[in-house]
Design an enzyme around this catalytic site. Structure first.
Site, short mmCIF file in Angstrom:
data_model
loop_
_atom_site.label_atom_id
_atom_site.label_comp_id
_atom_site.label_asym_id
_atom_site.label_seq_id
_atom_site.Cartn_x
_atom_site.Cartn_y
_atom_site.Cartn_z
N TYR A 111 53.94 17.84 -42.30
CA TYR A 111 53.01 18.23 -41.35
C TYR A 111 52.62 19.64 -41.92
CZ TYR A 111 49.99 19.62 -37.39
OH TYR A 111 48.90 19.99 -36.63
N LYS A 122 49.35 21.39 -43.78
CA LYS A 122 48.56 22.41 -43.05
C LYS A 122 48.41 23.72 -43.89
CE LYS A 122 47.45 20.00 -39.50
NZ LYS A 122 45.58 19.75 -39.39
P1 NAD Z 1 44.50 14.45 -31.28
O1 NAD Z 1 45.48 13.44 -31.78
O2 NAD Z 1 44.03 14.60 -30.02
O3 NAD Z 1 43.09 14.47 -32.36
C1 NAD Z 1 43.40 14.14 -33.45
C2 NAD Z 1 41.98 13.41 -33.63
O4 NAD Z 1 41.78 12.96 -35.25
C3 NAD Z 1 42.24 11.97 -33.08
O5 NAD Z 1 41.16 11.59 -32.24
C4 NAD Z 1 42.60 10.87 -34.09
O6 NAD Z 1 42.00 9.55 -33.70
C5 NAD Z 1 41.55 11.53 -35.40
N1 NAD Z 1 42.09 10.83 -36.64
C6 NAD Z 1 43.26 10.72 -37.05
N2 NAD Z 1 43.38 10.33 -38.33
C7 NAD Z 1 41.97 10.30 -38.57
C8 NAD Z 1 41.18 9.79 -39.81
N3 NAD Z 1 41.82 9.10 -40.81
N4 NAD Z 1 39.84 9.75 -39.28
C9 NAD Z 1 39.26 9.99 -38.51
N5 NAD Z 1 39.78 10.48 -37.51
C10 NAD Z 1 41.28 10.60 -37.43
O7 NAD Z 1 44.95 15.93 -31.59
P2 NAD Z 1 44.48 17.34 -31.55
O8 NAD Z 1 45.51 18.16 -31.15
O9 NAD Z 1 43.25 17.47 -30.81
O10 NAD Z 1 44.59 17.78 -33.01
C11 NAD Z 1 43.18 18.08 -33.74
C12 NAD Z 1 43.63 19.00 -35.02
O11 NAD Z 1 44.43 20.32 -34.40
C13 NAD Z 1 44.55 18.22 -36.02
O12 NAD Z 1 44.13 18.57 -37.04
C14 NAD Z 1 45.90 19.18 -35.46
O13 NAD Z 1 46.85 18.93 -36.45
C15 NAD Z 1 45.34 20.45 -35.18
N6 NAD Z 1 46.29 21.34 -34.36
C16 NAD Z 1 46.39 21.07 -33.14
C17 NAD Z 1 47.59 21.70 -32.58
C18 NAD Z 1 47.65 21.40 -31.04
O14 NAD Z 1 48.63 21.75 -30.44
N7 NAD Z 1 46.95 20.55 -30.42
C19 NAD Z 1 48.00 22.75 -33.10
C20 NAD Z 1 47.81 22.97 -34.14
C21 NAD Z 1 46.98 22.27 -34.99
#
Ligand code: NAD
Length: 259
Positions: free
Chosen positions: A161, A165
């Protein structure tokens, strides 16, 4: 004189990947609230349909499109659908991502590929598709890639991961440099921990509560707390910003562990 709304997105066509849940769903709402026509993309059409419905019920314009960011044909189809509904996409949020924990020595080929395919290839394919269409149409646009503070620092168990990133942050700079003169800006947001589906079980457990000690503001982020950074980068307010990554993490990156 009424203040000019610097963050206004009226007349803009915004496409958000991974929009069915969590941050992606919130980004769609924030963009619609600021006047954008929204294209919510995710693998599960029924999930994004709820997001698009909520926007329409609130008086906004949105469509839901199913699409997998690891599949270039699927991305093309999503942009085709967006163009048909609203015109050229000129605001993109490459947000789809997955997080799989695992000690480096035990990560399988498949698990490594899955993370890179979604978090890195998916961001590149989405940004490239957007840029190709903007260049062809002779239009300006703005792309925001969703990275993570784990693109800067690492923890045990997140090699795949964190590496994906870090690559998103570097890719953001590379794309920004190539497309700046064509009026396409590319920036990223590096969120800290924000409670969503990707991490809810863990962050709301006892171990999660301990983690807040590493966050200077003393808590995890809330989904709407990324709205400001997102709108800044996508709107005219960020017209002179490109190639940058904004960290939104309650100070976690600057805090010394345990202090
Ligand atoms: P989440 O799991 O709710 O959202 C991720 C979404 O991406 C999901 O809806 C999933 O179905 C979709 N997804 C996964 N693979 C896919 C694909 N091949 N094609 C299309 N859609 C796909 O989690 P989140 O926290 O909302 O994450 C959103 C982004 O933010 C991610 O990139 C995550 O790495 C990043 N992020 C989140 C956090 C956190 O603390 N929540 C922190 C840093 C970064």
């Amino acid at each position: 004189m009424a203040p000019r709304d610097l963050l206004d997105m009226t007349g803009r066509v915004a496409l958000v990947t991974g929009a069915g849940t969590g941050l992606g769903a919130r980004f769609c709402m924030a963009l619609a609230e600021h006047g954008a026509d929204v294209v919510a993309v995710a693998r599960r059409a029924e999930k994004v349909e709820n997001v698009a419905d909520a926007i329409r019920k609130a008086g906004g314009k949105a469509i839901a499109v199913s699409g997998d960011v690891t599949d270039t044909a699927s991305i093309k189809a999503a942009f085709d659908a967006a163009e048909k509904a609203f015109g050229t996409v000129d605001a993109v949020v490459a947000n789809a991502g997955i997080a799989e924990a695992g000690r480096a020595a035990e990560i399988s080929d498949d698990a490594w590929r899955r993370t890179m395919a979604t978090n890195l290839d998916g961001v590149f394919y989405t940004a490239r598709e957007a840029a190709q269409r903007l260049l062809k149409a002779g239009k300006h646009g703005s792309i925001v890639n969703i990275a993570s503070i784990l693109g800067y620092g690492v923890g045990k168990g997140n090699a795949s991961y964190a590496t994906s990133k870090a690559a998103v942050i570097q890719l953001t700079q590379a794309l920004a440099l190539e497309w700046a003169f064509k009026g396409i800006r590319v920036n990223a947001i590096a969120p800290g921990y924000v409670v969503t589906d990707i991490n809810r079980d863990y962050l709301t457990s006892g171990k999660g509560a301990e983690m807040t000690r590493d966050i200077p503001v003393g808590r995890f982020g809330r989904e709407h707390e990324l709205d400001g950074a997102l709108l800044l980068l996508l709107s005219e307010a960020g017209a002179f910003m490109t190639g940058t990554t904004i960290t939104v993490d309650g100070g976690q990156r600057i805090g010394l562990r345990g202090s």
